[in-house]
Structure formats: structure tokens, C-alpha cells
Design an enzyme around this catalytic site. Structure first.
Site, mmCIF file in Angstrom:
data_model
loop_
_atom_site.group_PDB
_atom_site.id
_atom_site.type_symbol
_atom_site.label_atom_id
_atom_site.label_comp_id
_atom_site.label_asym_id
_atom_site.label_seq_id
_atom_site.Cartn_x
_atom_site.Cartn_y
_atom_site.Cartn_z
ATOM 1 N N ASP A 43 34.185 27.730 31.186
ATOM 2 C CA ASP A 43 35.319 28.662 31.218
ATOM 3 C C ASP A 43 35.972 28.709 29.838
ATOM 4 O OD1 ASP A 43 37.263 29.743 33.839
ATOM 5 O OD2 ASP A 43 38.063 29.801 31.800
ATOM 6 N N ILE A 70 31.151 32.576 27.674
ATOM 7 C CA ILE A 70 29.828 33.052 28.140
ATOM 8 C C ILE A 70 29.141 33.910 27.079
ATOM 9 C CG2 ILE A 70 30.311 32.925 30.618
ATOM 10 C CD1 ILE A 70 30.756 36.021 30.514
ATOM 11 N N ALA A 92 33.019 34.547 35.720
ATOM 12 C CA ALA A 92 33.828 34.797 34.515
ATOM 13 C C ALA A 92 33.944 36.283 34.236
ATOM 14 C CB ALA A 92 33.201 34.093 33.311
ATOM 15 N N THR A 142 32.397 43.436 42.517
ATOM 16 C CA THR A 142 33.558 43.943 43.236
ATOM 17 C C THR A 142 33.238 45.228 43.983
ATOM 18 O OG1 THR A 142 35.737 44.936 42.851
ATOM 19 C CG2 THR A 142 34.209 45.030 41.027
ATOM 20 N N ASP A 143 34.060 45.532 44.987
ATOM 21 C CA ASP A 143 33.896 46.818 45.685
ATOM 22 C C ASP A 143 34.379 47.994 44.834
ATOM 23 O OD1 ASP A 143 36.643 46.325 45.827
ATOM 24 O OD2 ASP A 143 36.793 46.523 48.004
ATOM 25 N N GLU A 144 35.106 47.692 43.731
ATOM 26 C CA GLU A 144 35.658 48.786 42.917
ATOM 27 C C GLU A 144 34.567 49.610 42.236
ATOM 28 O OE1 GLU A 144 39.115 48.132 40.632
ATOM 29 O OE2 GLU A 144 39.957 46.705 42.057
ATOM 30 N N TYR A 168 37.959 48.632 34.100
ATOM 31 C CA TYR A 168 37.513 47.380 34.738
ATOM 32 C C TYR A 168 36.304 47.653 35.631
ATOM 33 C CZ TYR A 168 37.271 43.853 38.457
ATOM 34 O OH TYR A 168 36.816 42.926 39.371
ATOM 35 N N LYS A 172 32.381 46.304 35.339
ATOM 36 C CA LYS A 172 31.690 45.541 36.385
ATOM 37 C C LYS A 172 30.425 46.280 36.833
ATOM 38 C CE LYS A 172 32.817 42.175 38.149
ATOM 39 N NZ LYS A 172 32.614 40.724 37.777
ATOM 40 N N LEU A 208 48.882 41.681 43.116
ATOM 41 C CA LEU A 208 49.960 42.103 44.024
ATOM 42 C C LEU A 208 50.587 40.966 44.862
ATOM 43 C CD1 LEU A 208 51.618 44.519 45.151
ATOM 44 C CD2 LEU A 208 49.930 44.638 46.994
ATOM 45 N N HIS A 316 44.585 55.601 39.814
ATOM 46 C CA HIS A 316 44.706 54.627 40.917
ATOM 47 C C HIS A 316 43.804 54.987 42.105
ATOM 48 C CE1 HIS A 316 47.907 51.984 43.127
ATOM 49 N NE2 HIS A 316 46.678 51.557 43.327
HETATM 50 P P1 NAD Z 1 40.473 35.521 37.199
HETATM 51 O O1 NAD Z 1 40.953 36.496 36.183
HETATM 52 O O2 NAD Z 1 41.462 34.774 38.015
HETATM 53 O O3 NAD Z 1 39.560 34.432 36.489
HETATM 54 C C1 NAD Z 1 38.608 34.741 35.515
HETATM 55 C C2 NAD Z 1 38.165 33.444 34.846
HETATM 56 O O4 NAD Z 1 37.146 33.771 33.891
HETATM 57 C C3 NAD Z 1 39.284 32.723 34.076
HETATM 58 O O5 NAD Z 1 39.246 31.345 34.346
HETATM 59 C C4 NAD Z 1 38.954 32.998 32.618
HETATM 60 O O6 NAD Z 1 39.401 31.992 31.734
HETATM 61 C C5 NAD Z 1 37.435 33.084 32.673
HETATM 62 N N1 NAD Z 1 36.876 33.874 31.574
HETATM 63 C C6 NAD Z 1 37.263 35.107 31.164
HETATM 64 N N2 NAD Z 1 36.521 35.503 30.100
HETATM 65 C C7 NAD Z 1 35.632 34.501 29.869
HETATM 66 C C8 NAD Z 1 34.582 34.336 28.929
HETATM 67 N N3 NAD Z 1 34.300 35.276 28.021
HETATM 68 N N4 NAD Z 1 33.849 33.203 28.968
HETATM 69 C C9 NAD Z 1 34.124 32.239 29.889
HETATM 70 N N5 NAD Z 1 35.117 32.346 30.797
HETATM 71 C C10 NAD Z 1 35.857 33.456 30.789
HETATM 72 O O7 NAD Z 1 39.456 36.333 38.096
HETATM 73 P P2 NAD Z 1 39.192 36.235 39.669
HETATM 74 O O8 NAD Z 1 40.150 37.083 40.377
HETATM 75 O O9 NAD Z 1 39.016 34.820 40.046
HETATM 76 O O10 NAD Z 1 37.764 36.982 39.744
HETATM 77 C C11 NAD Z 1 36.559 36.260 39.542
HETATM 78 C C12 NAD Z 1 35.380 37.223 39.662
HETATM 79 O O11 NAD Z 1 35.378 37.834 40.938
HETATM 80 C C13 NAD Z 1 35.427 38.370 38.652
HETATM 81 O O12 NAD Z 1 34.119 38.603 38.203
HETATM 82 C C14 NAD Z 1 35.944 39.552 39.452
HETATM 83 O O13 NAD Z 1 35.443 40.764 38.932
HETATM 84 C C15 NAD Z 1 35.354 39.255 40.809
HETATM 85 N N6 NAD Z 1 36.107 39.778 41.963
HETATM 86 C C16 NAD Z 1 37.458 39.524 42.079
HETATM 87 C C17 NAD Z 1 38.146 39.966 43.221
HETATM 88 C C18 NAD Z 1 39.624 39.685 43.401
HETATM 89 O O14 NAD Z 1 40.209 40.161 44.373
HETATM 90 N N7 NAD Z 1 40.280 38.913 42.540
HETATM 91 C C19 NAD Z 1 37.458 40.674 44.206
HETATM 92 C C20 NAD Z 1 36.091 40.935 44.036
HETATM 93 C C21 NAD Z 1 35.436 40.465 42.918
HETATM 94 O O1 DAU Z 2 38.854 45.250 45.230
HETATM 95 C C1 DAU Z 2 38.530 44.115 44.481
HETATM 96 C C2 DAU Z 2 39.439 44.033 43.275
HETATM 97 O O2 DAU Z 2 40.719 43.663 43.754
HETATM 98 C C3 DAU Z 2 38.953 43.046 42.219
HETATM 99 O O3 DAU Z 2 37.729 43.490 41.711
HETATM 100 C C4 DAU Z 2 39.974 42.908 41.087
HETATM 101 O O4 DAU Z 2 39.563 41.912 40.173
HETATM 102 C C5 DAU Z 2 41.301 42.524 41.699
HETATM 103 O O5 DAU Z 2 42.284 42.447 40.677
HETATM 104 C C6 DAU Z 2 41.734 43.513 42.771
HETATM 105 O O6 DAU Z 2 42.039 44.798 42.196
HETATM 106 P P1 DAU Z 2 43.308 45.666 42.668
HETATM 107 O O7 DAU Z 2 43.664 46.577 41.577
HETATM 108 O O8 DAU Z 2 43.088 46.240 44.017
HETATM 109 O O9 DAU Z 2 44.399 44.463 42.812
HETATM 110 P P2 DAU Z 2 45.934 44.348 42.415
HETATM 111 O O10 DAU Z 2 46.444 43.088 43.025
HETATM 112 O O11 DAU Z 2 46.137 44.563 40.957
HETATM 113 O O12 DAU Z 2 46.591 45.574 43.174
HETATM 114 C C7 DAU Z 2 46.475 45.706 44.581
HETATM 115 C C8 DAU Z 2 47.115 47.044 44.953
HETATM 116 O O13 DAU Z 2 48.537 46.932 44.752
HETATM 117 C C9 DAU Z 2 46.678 48.213 44.087
HETATM 118 O O14 DAU Z 2 46.634 49.391 44.879
HETATM 119 C C10 DAU Z 2 47.772 48.344 43.043
HETATM 120 C C11 DAU Z 2 49.016 47.898 43.787
HETATM 121 N N1 DAU Z 2 50.034 47.213 43.000
HETATM 122 C C12 DAU Z 2 49.656 46.172 42.217
HETATM 123 C C13 DAU Z 2 50.582 45.472 41.475
HETATM 124 C C14 DAU Z 2 50.166 44.330 40.596
HETATM 125 C C15 DAU Z 2 51.365 47.598 43.098
HETATM 126 O O15 DAU Z 2 51.703 48.556 43.832
HETATM 127 N N2 DAU Z 2 52.287 46.913 42.364
HETATM 128 C C16 DAU Z 2 51.955 45.873 41.551
HETATM 129 O O16 DAU Z 2 52.838 45.280 40.887
#
Ligand code: NAD
Ligand code: DAU
Length: 376
Positions: A43, A70, A92, A142-144, A168, A172, A208, A316
Site C-alpha cells: 500500500d 503498485i 489499490a 465496481t458497478d460504476e 473514476y 476502473k 456518504l 451524477h
Molecule cells: P480506499 O480509497 O479506501 O483505499 C484505497 C487504498 O489503495 C488506500 O489504502 C491507498 O493508500 C491505496 N493506494 C492508492 N493508490 C495506490 C498506489 N498507487 N499503490 C499502492 N496503494 C495505493 O478504497 P476502497 O473504498 O477500499 O476501494 C478499494 C477497491 O474497491 C477500489 O479498487 C475500488 O474501486 C473498489 N470498489 C470500492 C467500492 C466502495 O464502495 N468503496 C465498491 C466497489 C468497488
Molecule cells: O458503486 C460502487 C462505488 O461506490 C465505488 O466504486 C466507489 O469507490 C465508492 O466511492 C462509491 O461511489 P459513490 O459515488 O456511489 O459513493 P459516495 O459515498 O461518494 O456517494 C454515495 C451517494 O451519495 C452518491 O449518489 C453521491 C451522494 N453524496 C455523496 C456525498 C459524499 C451526497 O449526496 N453527499 C455527499 O456528501
């Protein structure tokens, strides 16, 4: 090129991004479930990475943390050799959509180029130096990548065409295509999982749910983008780990698998629910009332009073929803945690870990966040 895999039992895992939200939860899940396996976390500790998230793994002889990027091919290939890695679980990434809108370059660097450096290192070690070695590159996506749904559209399936809308999501999607290309071109064993929105402990409070919880405790505005009626499909983070585990062990190599919560909520409904649950917990606890003197219920108000509608996120996506039929029928996946229990556990975790989120909320993150909102 799709190949059948009977069952695969990894021994030595490289977990990239293991100090982040989902990565850290995955590491804890894996060490508990498979205590004989070895895990190396790689990391870069960006703003989102936090070694404290891995504290309970410290001292475990089967766990090693490496601070590195990475993008560093030599470092990665040497780690693969040194630790005889048979499975890479690649978390990552730059993960926050809002940050990708204000600064897309970092997303291309880490998500696209970084994934490609990892793939190159994996090819060198597994295909060129050790042909025949059992291996897997598990890519966490991700589903995005599928874009957005209208209210009455059917949920995303694995054959839904990619249509990423944010930088983003585009980064991905691009990384997913590179993973696919290494499977098709070189025969690297890969799987891609496309997961919906996760929630749970250790999530950085720019997202959020943790943002809302921690802002309530400080009586700060709860920013709702646009009309707040956007829909997300929420999944407790441990259920994501379970899904990845099943894909690693039972998935058909080269196949994508969707992981979702079957749990669609409009943002405003989630925020209202979190407000009510935080109010309730604080009202019934003298300890919490003392710990969080600024919380609205301590001052004759309710958390919902903090809801503030702000300018919408650019581009959005309106709705995400996952159809998990394939994961369910092929590898037996289904989410375990109910939303009621998962959200309550999550709120409790943030209330109990004040020093964790306070450290994060000070400093660089604070400066960045201030530039984000225009209050309507
Ligand atoms: P996060 O932002 O909390 O964590 C990302 C981690 O990656 C951090 O520890 C950061 O230091 C590390 N990182 C970033 N750049 C790096 C690099 N160049 N080399 C090594 N390490 C690095 O992210 P998360 O929410 O835990 O998401 C993890 C994975 O899951 C991501 O690939 C994201 O796209 C995917 N994902 C997230 C969600 C969600 O809801 N959070 C949903 C679906 C998929
Ligand atoms: O669907 C999977 C994705 O979910 C992951 O791939 C991403 O890494 C993860 O960040 C997340 O993306 P979203 O954009 O859906 O998550 P976020 O928590 O940023 O926002 C959730 C929803 O809430 C989105 O519709 C935006 C809205 N939002 C978000 C924030 C931070 C608000 O209305 N107010 C806010 O302050």
C-alpha cells in the site's frame, strides 16, 4: 479465453491497497478465515490509506506490510518472487468519484497504469518465470463501469455493456479491460468482481455514510447532492470479502462476477435513517452524551436539522443496482448481513472509534473538502 477452475486454495496472497477501507476489512476477514495463509499488503498510504486499519494484524507471523506503490514494477515482481505469491487481490485505487472530477490524473496513474504494472509483474513471475504455477489475479472493480440506470431499468448483469460516466468509472473500466486483455492474450488467470456501494468500519469519511455519521457528531451540515433521490445498492463490507473469497475459490477463470446487496436506497432515505439511529444511540447513553457534546440531541435539536441540499455532483449517476443471479447460482454467493444490523454496527463502530476519524478529519482532507460545496 475462459478456462474452468475446479477449486483453488491460495496460500500466499498479495493484497494491494490493504490499508484502505475494503482492503483492510478483507485482510481481517482472510486472516480469521484462513489463519494458515500468508498475506503481504502492498500500500502506498495515500490520503486514504491508514496503517491503523491493520493494527490487529500486526505481530501475526503470517502478515507483512510493505509501504510501496503498485506503479513500481521492480518492487512488485521482487515481492512476488520473495513471497512465492500465488494470488494477487487488487484493491489499490483512487476510489472517490468527487476527487476524480476535480483531479482525474491520479486516477489514470493508479487505476490504469498501476493496474497495468501489476499485470506485467504477474505475467513475468507466473507465466514467464514459473509456467504451470497455479495463480490468480483477482481484480476488484465496481458497478460504476456499467453507467447509470433509470428507475425501471433491470439491475446490472455481467453482460450489461460498459458505459462509465465519471473519470473514476472510466479509469476502473479501463483497468478491467487491461485485466481482460491479459487473460485473453497471455493466458494469465484472472477474475473481475464488479461490486456495489460498500459500507462498514474503516471507511474514509469522505464517502456518504461515514461523512454523515461524523458530521452529525460535530453538528456540521449534511450535504445532499441535487435532489437526494439518487439510488445506490448498499452492501456490508464483509459480504464483499465473502464474495471475493468465493470467486477466488470457485470462480471460472476469465469470468466477471457481480456482487451486490439487493438493497437499493435513495440517498436522502439513507441519510434520514442514519440521522435517526445516531440520535437514538446518543439519547439513551450518558457516556455518548458526554463524549459528543456538540451532537444535535444534546442541544434540543435532531440530526435531520443538519440536512443541507447542495449543488449536484457533475455527471451524477442516478441509480446503481446489481443483479447477483450469476454469482448466486455459479458460486453460491449471497449477502449475509441485513441492512438493519449492518448500518447499526457501522454507526456503533464510528461512535466507538472517535480518535480514528478525528485524526483523519484534521489536516489535508479538511482543506480539500472546504473547496467542494456551494450551499444552495
Ligand atoms: P480506499 O480509497 O479506501 O483505499 C484505497 C487504498 O489503495 C488506500 O489504502 C491507498 O493508500 C491505496 N493506494 C492508492 N493508490 C495506490 C498506489 N498507487 N499503490 C499502492 N496503494 C495505493 O478504497 P476502497 O473504498 O477500499 O476501494 C478499494 C477497491 O474497491 C477500489 O479498487 C475500488 O474501486 C473498489 N470498489 C470500492 C467500492 C466502495 O464502495 N468503496 C465498491 C466497489 C468497488
Ligand atoms: O458503486 C460502487 C462505488 O461506490 C465505488 O466504486 C466507489 O469507490 C465508492 O466511492 C462509491 O461511489 P459513490 O459515488 O456511489 O459513493 P459516495 O459515498 O461518494 O456517494 C454515495 C451517494 O451519495 C452518491 O449518489 C453521491 C451522494 N453524496 C455523496 C456525498 C459524499 C451526497 O449526496 N453527499 C455527499 O456528501
Amino acid at each position: 479465453m475462459m478456462s474452468e477452475t475446479k477449486t483453488f486454495s491460495p496460500k500466499n496472497l498479495l493484497v494491494t491497497g490493504g490499508a484502505g477501507f475494503i482492503g483492510a476489512n478483507f485482510v481481517h476477514y482472510w486472516l480469521k478465515t484462513y489463519p494458515d495463509n500468508c498475506i503481504v499488503v502492498l500500500d502506498a498510504l495515500t490520503y486514504a490509506g491508514n496503517v491503523e486499519n491493520l493494527k490487529s494484524a500486526e505481530g501475526n507471523p503470517n502478515f507483512r506490510f510493505v509501504h510501496g506503490n503498485i506503479l513500481d514494477y521492480d518492487l512488485v515482481v521482487n515481492l512476488l518472487r520473495e513471497e512465492k505469491i500465488d494470488t494477487i487481490v487488487h484493491f489499490a485505487a483512487e476510489s472517490h468519484v468527487d476527487r476524480s472530477i476535480t483531479g482525474p490524473d491520479a486516477f489514470i496513474e493508479t487505476n490504469v497504469k498501476g493496474t497495468h504494472e501489476l499485470l506485467k509483474a504477474a505475467k513475468t513471475f507466473w507465466l514467464d518465470e514459473n509456467p504451470g504455477m497455479e495463480h490468480l489475479f483477482q481484480h476488484v472493480s465496481t458497478d460504476e463501469v456499467y453507467g447509470t440506470l433509470e428507475a425501471n431499468d433491470p439491475p446490472f448483469r455481467e453482460d450489461t455493456p460498459y458505459a462509465p460516466n465519471s473519470p473514476y468509472a472510466a479509469s476502473k473500466a479501463s483497468s478491467d479491460f487491461f485485466v481482460r486483455s491479459y487473460q485473453e492474450t497471455y493466458g494469465l488467470n484472472t477474475n473481475i468482481s464488479n461490486c456495489s456501494n460498500n459500507y462498514g468500519p474503516y471507511q474514509f469519511p469522505e464517502k456518504l455514510i461515514p461523512l454523515v455519521i461524523t458530521n452529525i457528531l460535530e453538528s456540521k451540515a449534511l450535504p445532499i447532492y441535487g435532489d437526494g433521490k439518487q439510488i445506490r445498492d448498499w452492501l456490508y463490507v464483509d459480504d464483499h470479502a465473502i464474495g471475493i473469497d468465493l470467486i477466488i475459490r470457485k470462480g471460472k477463470r476469465g469470468e466477471p462476477y457481480n456482487i451486490g446487496g439487493i438493497n437499493e436506497w435513495a440517498n436522502i432515505d439513507i441519510v434520514n435513517l442514519v440521522c435517526d439511529l445516531v440520535d437514538k444511540r446518543i439519547k439513551k447513553s450518558d457516556k455518548l452524551q458526554k463524549q459528543y457534546p456538540n451532537a444535535p440531541t444534546n442541544n434540543g435539536k435532531i440530526a435531520r436539522d443538519l440536512i443541507t441540499y447542495v449543488t449536484d455532483r457533475l455527471g451524477h449517476d442516478r441509480r446503481y443496482a446489481i443483479d447477483p443471479t450469476k454469482s448466486n447460482t455459479e458460486i453460491g454467493y449471497q449477502p449475509n448481513e441485513s441492512f438493519e444490523t449492518g448500518i447499526d454496527k457501522t454507526i456503533k463502530w464510528y461512535l466507538d472509534h472517535e480518535s480514528w476519524w478525528r485524526k483523519i478529519m484534521s489536516g489535508e482532507y479538511q482543506d480539500w473538502i472546504k473547496q467542494q460545496y456551494t450551499i444552495n
